[in-house]
Design a protein around this motif. Structure first.
Motif, mmCIF file in Angstrom:
data_model
loop_
_atom_site.group_PDB
_atom_site.id
_atom_site.type_symbol
_atom_site.label_atom_id
_atom_site.label_comp_id
_atom_site.label_asym_id
_atom_site.label_seq_id
_atom_site.Cartn_x
_atom_site.Cartn_y
_atom_site.Cartn_z
ATOM 1 N N PRO A 23 -5.647 -4.945 21.257
ATOM 2 C CA PRO A 23 -5.544 -5.152 19.805
ATOM 3 C C PRO A 23 -4.080 -5.333 19.417
ATOM 4 C CG PRO A 23 -5.989 -2.845 20.307
ATOM 5 C CD PRO A 23 -6.074 -3.579 21.608
ATOM 6 N N THR B 97 -11.951 4.527 7.946
ATOM 7 C CA THR B 97 -12.365 3.156 7.635
ATOM 8 C C THR B 97 -12.759 2.428 8.921
ATOM 9 O OG1 THR B 97 -10.856 3.289 5.774
ATOM 10 C CG2 THR B 97 -11.696 1.131 6.290
ATOM 11 N N VAL B 98 -13.294 1.216 8.777
ATOM 12 C CA VAL B 98 -14.101 0.553 9.794
ATOM 13 C C VAL B 98 -13.532 0.519 11.212
ATOM 14 C CG1 VAL B 98 -13.394 -1.739 8.982
ATOM 15 C CG2 VAL B 98 -15.506 -1.497 10.273
ATOM 16 N N SER B 99 -12.262 0.080 11.394
ATOM 17 C CA SER B 99 -11.766 -0.034 12.773
ATOM 18 C C SER B 99 -11.653 1.342 13.427
ATOM 19 C CB SER B 99 -10.420 -0.752 12.818
ATOM 20 O OG SER B 99 -10.553 -2.073 12.336
ATOM 21 N N ASN C 298 -20.167 2.131 6.325
ATOM 22 C CA ASN C 298 -18.748 2.490 6.296
ATOM 23 C C ASN C 298 -17.971 1.609 5.323
ATOM 24 O OD1 ASN C 298 -15.819 2.035 7.448
ATOM 25 N ND2 ASN C 298 -16.480 4.038 8.185
ATOM 26 N N CYS D 5 -8.036 3.015 5.173
ATOM 27 C CA CYS D 5 -7.295 2.299 6.205
ATOM 28 C C CYS D 5 -5.786 2.500 6.136
ATOM 29 C CB CYS D 5 -7.615 0.802 6.120
ATOM 30 S SG CYS D 5 -6.818 -0.182 7.396
ATOM 31 N N LEU D 6 -5.229 3.068 7.218
ATOM 32 C CA LEU D 6 -3.798 3.364 7.280
ATOM 33 C C LEU D 6 -2.978 2.188 7.795
ATOM 34 C CD1 LEU D 6 -3.858 6.986 8.771
ATOM 35 C CD2 LEU D 6 -3.056 6.334 6.498
ATOM 36 N N GLY D 7 -3.634 1.084 8.136
ATOM 37 C CA GLY D 7 -2.893 -0.039 8.691
ATOM 38 C C GLY D 7 -2.430 0.230 10.121
ATOM 39 N N LEU E 19 2.693 9.313 11.285
ATOM 40 C CA LEU E 19 1.485 8.599 11.686
ATOM 41 C C LEU E 19 1.218 8.833 13.168
ATOM 42 C CD1 LEU E 19 -0.697 6.362 11.103
ATOM 43 C CD2 LEU E 19 1.036 4.711 11.817
ATOM 44 N N CYS F 88 -4.656 -0.109 12.719
ATOM 45 C CA CYS F 88 -5.921 -0.517 13.329
ATOM 46 C C CYS F 88 -5.798 -0.832 14.814
ATOM 47 C CB CYS F 88 -6.485 -1.723 12.584
ATOM 48 S SG CYS F 88 -6.310 -1.578 10.787
ATOM 49 N N ASP F 89 -4.603 -1.255 15.247
ATOM 50 C CA ASP F 89 -4.444 -1.521 16.672
ATOM 51 C C ASP F 89 -4.191 -0.244 17.463
ATOM 52 O OD1 ASP F 89 -0.986 -2.796 16.646
ATOM 53 O OD2 ASP F 89 -1.968 -1.213 15.504
ATOM 54 N N TYR G 17 2.979 3.849 4.199
ATOM 55 C CA TYR G 17 3.907 3.124 5.073
ATOM 56 C C TYR G 17 5.298 3.775 4.978
ATOM 57 C CZ TYR G 17 0.567 -0.741 5.937
ATOM 58 O OH TYR G 17 -0.509 -1.512 6.333
ATOM 59 N N THR H 8 -6.371 -4.498 8.106
ATOM 60 C CA THR H 8 -5.186 -5.320 7.888
ATOM 61 C C THR H 8 -3.919 -4.518 8.126
ATOM 62 O OG1 THR H 8 -6.452 -6.510 6.212
ATOM 63 C CG2 THR H 8 -4.084 -6.887 6.252
ATOM 64 N N PHE H 9 -3.000 -5.055 8.928
ATOM 65 C CA PHE H 9 -1.792 -4.294 9.239
ATOM 66 C C PHE H 9 -0.616 -5.229 9.514
ATOM 67 C CE2 PHE H 9 -2.509 -4.754 13.931
ATOM 68 C CZ PHE H 9 -3.855 -5.073 13.926
ATOM 69 N N TRP I 3 -13.435 3.917 12.581
ATOM 70 C CA TRP I 3 -14.816 4.378 12.743
ATOM 71 C C TRP I 3 -15.409 3.807 14.035
ATOM 72 C CZ3 TRP I 3 -19.722 2.055 12.731
ATOM 73 C CH2 TRP I 3 -20.808 2.947 12.589
ATOM 74 N N VAL I 4 -15.182 2.500 14.273
ATOM 75 C CA VAL I 4 -15.687 1.859 15.492
ATOM 76 C C VAL I 4 -15.060 2.492 16.739
ATOM 77 C CG1 VAL I 4 -15.534 -0.297 16.819
ATOM 78 C CG2 VAL I 4 -16.287 -0.349 14.453
ATOM 79 N N MET I 5 -13.776 2.849 16.639
ATOM 80 C CA MET I 5 -13.037 3.303 17.814
ATOM 81 C C MET I 5 -13.093 4.809 18.036
ATOM 82 S SD MET I 5 -12.033 0.516 19.148
ATOM 83 C CE MET I 5 -10.796 0.985 20.351
ATOM 84 N N GLY I 6 -13.931 5.517 17.308
ATOM 85 C CA GLY I 6 -14.147 6.921 17.664
ATOM 86 C C GLY I 6 -13.820 7.949 16.607
#
Lengths: 167, 424
Positions: free
Chosen positions: B252, A92-94, B334, A131-133, A147, A135-136, B129, B91-92, A96-99
């Motif tokens: 981030p 998912t997007v973040s 995406n 998205c796995l949450g 994870l 993102c950071d 989670y 979202t996290f 994807w952006v980060m590699g």
């Protein structure tokens, strides 16, 4: 062979039957326990096969189609066999952006498989996941219940070795 | 009293607060106070605090509760559900709240259950989670052991069961009516509204579903009052917000800040600005289903009323930063692929329209765009909108597409004319 509510259950093991019966006590209706019961079958067999659907549906008072409708709805209930370890790579997007594309290419190259496939030695199945949450810590993936974030090709090599990769 | 109530007591080592540690930080004092209040009084305080739903829709929480039928003639049992199915891309925040302070969520839920006279509560948590699941399970057990849950809580006449339900991976389960179907063991397709869950929810009984971050605010509102809570904010929305940022920024992460903090304060003040070699191109303010904002919007306040004034929504308040080295068509592709895959398939515009949009974007990204593609995308942007689909998933998918068609007209045309992606 054991019976529950007069239904002969040839294919569910005693352990599976017992765990599901315990779970049923926690839920208000038998159908409400269906997701958890499917996960119990999956934990013991790696995936949910047609016989599992048939026998579980009888135990839950659902038709096999109704239960299959629930099983096939979820990304993480597998209706096909999977390898010893399931890699869920976030696309998912973040991430994807980060590699994501670079680390996916590396994984595919190392394991010799594409998305949705299992390595020839049966060790890994590679699946996309939304998205796995994490993102950071993008890009990220899960292997089974763990994870892993801030992935690099080097980190991936180290991880797959840890899970038994010999190649 | 802190100006960061949600995160002030969290341990810096990443471990969850035990029940003893939580109690030492005024934990479960709000519950003791609430047990002495009539349910309607709890509802009034929460309504006056201007707490708005943190799942993204921003409906006034106390007002949402007020639609639940109350008193002896109300249908029973009534249900209270925490939506912890956090899967909105980018979202996290709920993950952090549950992992680090699960008792804050549980106490918030118990007080909220008091306010609507609910007898049974669920935490609906996404499967991925795993750590949050273990910690929530443990915290629920601890709460039972200490008589904060179960029969006759702290010697009162109030009893509440609480169960952790773990899902199995599907974005639409975060839609409150689909969530109800999932809990009932059905295929998790949304339901038509009305009736709203407060009138007819889980198994047809009155049910309130709120986001996990929303519930986490409740103990503090009860303990310190509505005026204090409003005072934490810079705008009319009450309280603080867990903001987040991801993408090519230096740091981030997540930060608890006053509601109404500006985008600039988050990007430059907290996230350290862009990484070296990258410029900001645009931002997605509240998760994938919100319209894009650009550098001209950096001084916009991130609250439920200010962001719509510039054409977007605050949504979940976790921003995704897109840099100038990333293809905006690729980002759109995406996003739409995510929505297409996660469509439940029930209604035709979503089931058929989202894959169509995704295929067009893929073609354009790969240099195979054709005349008429932009018009086809724009047609979907108009058609897959509120009132024409069974739920808000497809309209949510159209929000980034509509804004992308406006902002990146030049990029679209370049891909189609040059038959390639200039970024690859």
């Amino acid at each position: 062979m054991w019976t529950v509510n007069g239904v002969n259950l040839n294919m569910l093991s005693e352990k599976e039957t017992h765990e599901i019966a315990e779970e049923l006590k926690q839920y208000k209706t038998r159908q409400a326990a269906s997701v958890e019961a499917l996960k119990i079958i999956q934990r013991s067999r790696g995936w949910v096969d047609d016989e599992g659907i048939k026998d579980l549906s009888a135990m839950l008072g659902m038709t096999p189609d109704e239960l299959d409708g629930v099983a096939t709805f979820y990304n993480l209930i597998f209706r096909k066999p999977v390898g010893a370890h399931v890699i869920l790579i976030c696309d998912t997007v973040s991430c994807w952006v980060m590699g994501y594309e670079k680390i996916l290419a590396h994984l595919k190259n190392r394991l010799g498989i594409g998305l949705g496939e299992t390595s020839p030695d049966g060790l890994f199945t590679l699946l996309p996941i939304p998205c796995l949450g994490a993102c950071d810590k993008a890009p990220a993936m899960m292997i089974d219940e763990e994870l892993y974030g801030n992935l690099t090709p080097e980190k991936i090599d180290e991880l797959i070795k840890r899970y038994g990769w010999k190649g | 009293m802190s100006d960061r109530p949600l995160t002030q007591s969290m341990r810096p080592d990443g471990e969850a607060l035990t029940i003893k540690e939580y109690e030492r930080t005024d934990g479960y004092q709000a519950l003791r106070k609430a047990l002495k209040m009539p349910p309607k009084e709890i509802q009034e305080i929460v309504k006056n605090s201007n707490l708005r739903g943190r799942g993204g829709a921003g409906f006034n929480t106390g007002m949402k509760w007020s639609f639940v039928p109350m008193g002896n003639d109300a249908p029973r049992p009534k249900y209270l559900i925490a939506n912890a199915d956090e899967m909105e891309p980018g979202t996290f925040k709920d993950k952090m709240l549950i992992e680090l302070n699960p008792h804050q969520l549980i106490e918030g839920m118990i007080i909220s259950a008091l306010a609507i006279e609910a007898e049974i509560a669920y935490v609906f948590l996404r499967w991925e989670y795993r750590l949050a699941a273990a910690r929530a399970q443990r915290a629920i057990a601890e709460a039972y052991e200490n008589n904060y849950l179960g029969k006759n809580i702290l010697g009162s006449v109030f009893s509440l069961e609480m169960h952790l339900h773990i899902s199995a991976g599907r974005y639409i389960c975060g839609e409150e009516t689909a969530l109800l179907n999932a809990l009932e063991g059905r295929r998790a397709i949304p339901r038509a509204k009305p009736p709203y869950p407060q009138i007819s929810g889980l198994w047809g009984k009155p049910t309130v579903v709120n986001n996990a971050e929303t519930f986490s605010n409740i103990p503090h509102i009860i303990l310190h009052g509505a005026e204090w809570y409003k005072g934490l904010s810079r705008t009319t929305d009450g309280g603080t917000k867990i903001y987040g940022m991801s993408g090519r920024v230096k740091k981030p992460g997540l930060w608890e800040l006053p509601m109404g903090t500006t985008i600039r304060e988050i990007l430059e003040g907290r996230a350290g600005g862009m990484q070296g070699g990258y410029e900001l191109r645009y931002l997605i303010p509240g998760g994938a289903s919100t319209e894009f904002l650009t550098a001209e919007h950096l001084d916009v306040k991130m609250d439920f009323d200010s962001v719509p004034k510039v054409g977007s929504r605050m949504g979940t308040g976790t921003l995704i930063v897109i840099d100038d080295k990333t293809c905006p068509i690729g980002v759109l592709h995406n996003l739409e692929k995510f929505f297409a895959r996660e469509s439940c398939g029930w209604c035709t515009p979503c089931r058929e329209g989202l894959p169509w949009v995704t295929n067009i974007l893929e073609a354009i990204e790969n240099g195979q765009g054709q005349a008429g593609d932009i018009e086809a995308l724009a047609m979907h942007g108009e058609s897959l909108w509120l009132g024409r689909t069974f739920c808000a998933l497809a309209p949510g998918a159209m929000e980034p597409l509509r804004s992308g068609l406006k902002l990146f007209k030049g990029d679209f045309e370049q891909h189609i004319i040059e038959k390639r992606c200039p970024w690859r």
